[in-house]
Design an enzyme around this catalytic site. Structure first.
Site: not given
Ligand code: PNS
Length: 161
Positions: A41, A90, A127
Site C-alpha cells: 500500500k 466489514r 482508509s
Molecule cells: O491495514 P491493513 O492492510 O489491514 O494492515 C495489514 C497489517 C499491517 C496488519 C499486516 O500486513 C501485517 O500484519 N503486517 C506485518 C507483517 C506480517 O506479519 N506479515 C505476515 C502477515 S500473515
C-alpha cells in the site's frame, strides 16, 4: 492481564477502526493498537503521524495504547505478551483478505485471531476510499475523526502544491 493487539496500516485511522478498537477494549484488559507496514500500500502519512492520530483518537479509552511495530505481527505479539490479534470484518472481501493472514499467524505461533463484525454503518468505510474521496474533493466528515479529516485536507493540499 489479557492483552490483545489491533494491527493495521491506519493510513489514516477511520471511525470503522475506532469502533473495532473500542469494542476490543471491552473484551480484553488491554488493547495495543499497532501500526505496521503493508508493503503493497502507498502511504499518505508517516508512521509517527499515524501514531499521533491514533493516540488522539483513542485518548478517551483508558485501556488502549498505541505503538508502531516492524517485522512480523506475531513477533510483536510475543514481545508484548499479547494473546490475541483483533480484526474487524466489514464483509466477505475482508474475510477473504484476513483469513489467510490469520491462518499464517496461527501457523507461526499460538496467538489467536479474533474477528469482530464491523458495524453496519461503517461497512463502506476504508482508509483507501477515504483518501480517494478526500483527494477528489469529497466530504469525509463523519467517517473519520475531525482532526484526521483536517490532517487529510492539509496533506492533500501539500501534495498538490
Ligand atoms: O491495514 P491493513 O492492510 O489491514 O494492515 C495489514 C497489517 C499491517 C496488519 C499486516 O500486513 C501485517 O500484519 N503486517 C506485518 C507483517 C506480517 O506479519 N506479515 C505476515 C502477515 S500473515
Amino acid at each position: 492481564m489479557r492483552r490483545a493487539v489491533c494491527p493495521g496500516s491506519f493510513d489514516p485511522v477511520t471511525n470503522g477502526h475506532l469502533d473495532i478498537v473500542g469494542r476490543a477494549a471491552k473484551l480484553f484488559d488491554e488493547v495495543v493498537v499497532a501500526t505496521g507496514l503493508n508493503m503493497s500500500k502507498n502511504r499518505l502519512f508517516t508512521p509517527d503521524e499515524r501514531i499521533a492520530m491514533l493516540e488522539e483518537a483513542t485518548v478517551g479509552i483508558p485501556n488502549v495504547r498505541v505503538s508502531g511495530f516492524d517485522g512480523l505481527i506475531v513477533d510483536f505479539c510475543r514481545e508484548i505478551d499479547a494473546v490475541a490479534i483483533v480484526k474487524g470484518l466489514r464483509g466477505a472481501g475482508d474475510y477473504e483478505y484476513e483469513l489467510p493472514m490469520a491462518q499464517m499467524n496461527s501457523h507461526l505461533t499460538d496467538v489467536e485471531t479474533v474477528f469482530l463484525p464491523g458495524a453496519v454503518g461503517n461497512a463502506f468505510v476504508s482508509s483507501s476510499l477515504i483518501k480517494e474521496v478526500a483527494a477528489l474533493g469529497g466530504d469525509v466528515s463523519g467517517l473519520v475523526p475531525e482532526s484526521v479529516r483536517e490532517a487529510l485536507v492539509r496533506r492533500l493540499a501539500e501534495r498538490r502544491s
